[in-house]
Write an enzyme that holds these catalytic residues in place. Structure first.
Site, PDB file in Angstrom:
ATOM      1  CD  GLU A 117       9.438 -17.081   1.291  1.00 29.42           C
ATOM      2  OE1 GLU A 117      10.168 -16.752   2.118  1.00 29.42           O
ATOM      3  OE2 GLU A 117       8.380 -17.942   1.465  1.00 29.42           O
ATOM      4  NE  ARG A 119       8.044  -8.879   1.959  1.00 24.98           N
ATOM      5  CZ  ARG A 119       8.416  -9.512   2.920  1.00 24.98           C
ATOM      6  NH1 ARG A 119       8.073 -10.886   3.186  1.00 24.98           N
ATOM      7  NH2 ARG A 119       8.914  -8.805   4.098  1.00 24.98           N
ATOM      8  CE1 TYR A 156      12.259 -10.574   2.753  1.00 26.91           C
ATOM      9  CE2 TYR A 156      10.842 -10.817   0.923  1.00 26.91           C
ATOM     10  CZ  TYR A 156      11.439 -11.448   1.971  1.00 26.91           C
ATOM     11  OH  TYR A 156      11.297 -12.594   2.372  1.00 26.91           O
ATOM     12  CG  ASP A 207      15.736 -12.173   4.931  1.00 21.37           C
ATOM     13  OD1 ASP A 207      15.033 -11.718   5.770  1.00 21.37           O
ATOM     14  OD2 ASP A 207      15.748 -13.668   4.404  1.00 21.37           O
ATOM     15  CD  GLU A 240      13.555 -14.204   1.120  1.00 21.92           C
ATOM     16  OE1 GLU A 240      12.505 -14.774   1.270  1.00 21.92           O
ATOM     17  OE2 GLU A 240      14.318 -13.964   1.900  1.00 21.92           O
ATOM     18  CD1 TRP A 265       2.750 -12.011   2.111  1.00 22.88           C
ATOM     19  CD2 TRP A 265       2.592 -12.441  -0.208  1.00 22.88           C
ATOM     20  NE1 TRP A 265       4.078 -12.224   1.377  1.00 22.88           N
ATOM     21  CE2 TRP A 265       3.952 -12.695   0.236  1.00 22.88           C
ATOM     22  CE3 TRP A 265       2.115 -12.336  -1.445  1.00 22.88           C
ATOM     23  CZ2 TRP A 265       4.794 -12.531  -0.820  1.00 22.88           C
ATOM     24  CZ3 TRP A 265       3.072 -12.750  -2.438  1.00 22.88           C
ATOM     25  CH2 TRP A 265       4.474 -12.900  -2.278  1.00 22.88           C
TER      26      TRP A 265
END
Length: 454
Positions: free
Chosen positions: A9, A53, A55, A57, A63, A421
């Site tokens: 990440e 993913r 998004y 943050d 992120e 997930w």
């Protein structure tokens, strides 16, 4: 665990400037960046058809979390695909700014600190077995991770009351605990929050948040590959020398501030060793481990061990040029030193600070790392075609394939869906949901039926 699930990440720094002056706030820039995402995903927190993913943050940091990968080279490829996806959002956002008559360039930085002293992270995820004591695993890993920065730090010019210094790690100044369940408040080396994103009776997710974000593909390979080898040794019961640190938080800063990596740090048993000593110890054990297991066919492990050893040797002999094409903090240090000497600048010069930041710009026409890559000045792990394909194609050997195929079909059929997930859900009258608890499983009849029903 010979086959492991990995994930990365990365949070990105964001700014918009016009002629050197900040033009928009981070919140405003983030809204422009994610406008296209929100238009099709109805949210700034979405899963993509490559299984990843994306998004926003805390603090308006975009992120990107990679899909589950079962090899380190695959993970490097998918992390770079994340950069390209974000670069695409950046280009689109700049086009919108121009259409609205707002002058300015948006910059996305793959680094870990901003000019105000805030820190944002690169989080590594390693699937480990549920059996065994997690605390023992953490105890062995902490000294390795504290000293690992000499292999994979991103480098930083740090302004201190005593003047500017070049540090090995960006993240080291912002770590306050060894092991904790928090990620933002106390910033530990290892996060212990138990969220396996898998069958909790079989697996646990090791969440390492001490590392720097890397531009260099080879540094990323070394960071992840060396950590995997240490985990494999622990899992196999290899006896490792006790390197427990007396004060890991003091040690991580001392190591970061010492480019020779020779400064002595105190162990809990009273001995004093250097970061180099600690890394040589883990490296020699890893070499023995791979040889004993007949690792001739493990090309990734061989490449990792080779670069690991060469990096330690380059530091030990004070010949950093040996790895200047492969190790982030060294690449950037050599770049800065040549720039300083050419222009007669001190390390505290604003022009040096600008160079430091530009190294991490992910825009391929503006970022210094990518200009070096184009000029053939750094080594690669990935191929451009593989990175391009990974933007829309999930890994084919993990659960990410199921998620990616489900999302792709649902979008094609314009069906409303929800995923995370472990869950795939069609938001129809039946609210059909498939729970995918095994991250190693890339084929599942239940998912095939759900996809076929659309």
């Amino acid at each position: 665990m010979d086959r492991r699930i990995f994930g990365l990440e990365n949070e990105y720094g964001v700014t918009c400037v016009f002629r050197g002056q900040r033009r928009l706030s981070p919140d405003e820039v983030a809204r422009y960046l994610f406008r296209r995402v929100v238009s099709w995903g109805r949210s700034s927190n979405v899963f993509l058809k490559n299984g990843a993913r994306l998004y926003l943050d805390v603090g308006s940091h975009p992120e990107y979390a990679t899909p589950e990968c079962d090899s380190v080279p695959d993970l490097v490829t998918h992390d770079k695909a994340g950069e390209r996806i974000l670069e695409g959002l950046l280009v689109e956002a700049e086009r919108r700014l121009r259409e609205e008559g707002i002058a300015g360039d948006i910059h996305l930085f793959k680094n870990n600190t901003d000019s105000a002293g805030n820190s944002y992270g690169c989080h590594e995820n390693y699937l480990v077995g549920r059996h065994g004591e997690f605390s023992k695993l953490a105890d062995v890993l902490v000294p390795f991770l504290v000293s690992r920065q000499i292999l994979c730090g991103a480098g930083k010019v740090l302004q201190t009351p005593r003047g500017a210094v070049y540090c090995i790690s960006q993240r080291a100044e912002h770590i306050w605990e060894s092991v904790s369940s928090a990620t933002t408040r106390s910033r530990p080396i290892i996060n212990t929050r138990d969220e396996p994103h898998a069958d909790a009776e079989r697996f646990r997710r090791l969440h390492v948040i001490v590392g720097d974000s890397n531009m260099s593909e080879t540094t990323m390979l070394l960071k992840l590959g060396a950590t995997d080898l240490v985990l494999r040794m622990i899992e196999a019961g290899v006896m490792l020398r006790d390197m427990t640190l007396e004060n890991p938080i003091r040690a991580i800063r001392e190591v970061s501030h010492d480019m020779t990596c020779q400064r002595r740090i105190k162990l809990a048993n009273g001995r004093e060793v250097s970061a180099l000593d600690i890394q040589w110890e883990y490296h020699s054990k890893a070499v023995e481990f791979v040889e004993r297991r007949g690792g001739d066919g493990d090309e990734v492990a061989k490449r990792v061990l080779d670069l690991w050893g060469r990096t330690l040797l380059a530091i030990e002999t004070d010949d950093l040029e040996l790895v200047a094409r492969e190790i982030d903090w060294v690449t950037k240090y050599v770049l800065i030193e040549r720039f300083r000497h050419k222009h007669g600048l001190s390390l505290a010069s604003p022009r040096v600070a600008e160079l430091d930041l530009k190294y991490h710009d992910i825009h391929r026409d503006r970022g210094l790392y990518y200009r070096m890559e184009r000029a053939g000045l750094v080594e690669r792990v990935t191929r451009d075609l593989d990175v391009f394909e990974a933007k829309s194609r999930p890994p084919q050997t993990t659960r990410a394939r199921l998620r990616g195929e489900f999302i792709k079909r649902a979008q094609e059929k314009r069906r409303d869906f929800t995923v995370d997930w472990v869950h795939l859900k069609l938001n129809d009258q039946a609210q059909r949901t498939v729970l995918c608890k095994d991250p190693f499983r890339s084929v599942d009849d239940r998912v095939d039926k759900l996809i076929a029903s659309m």
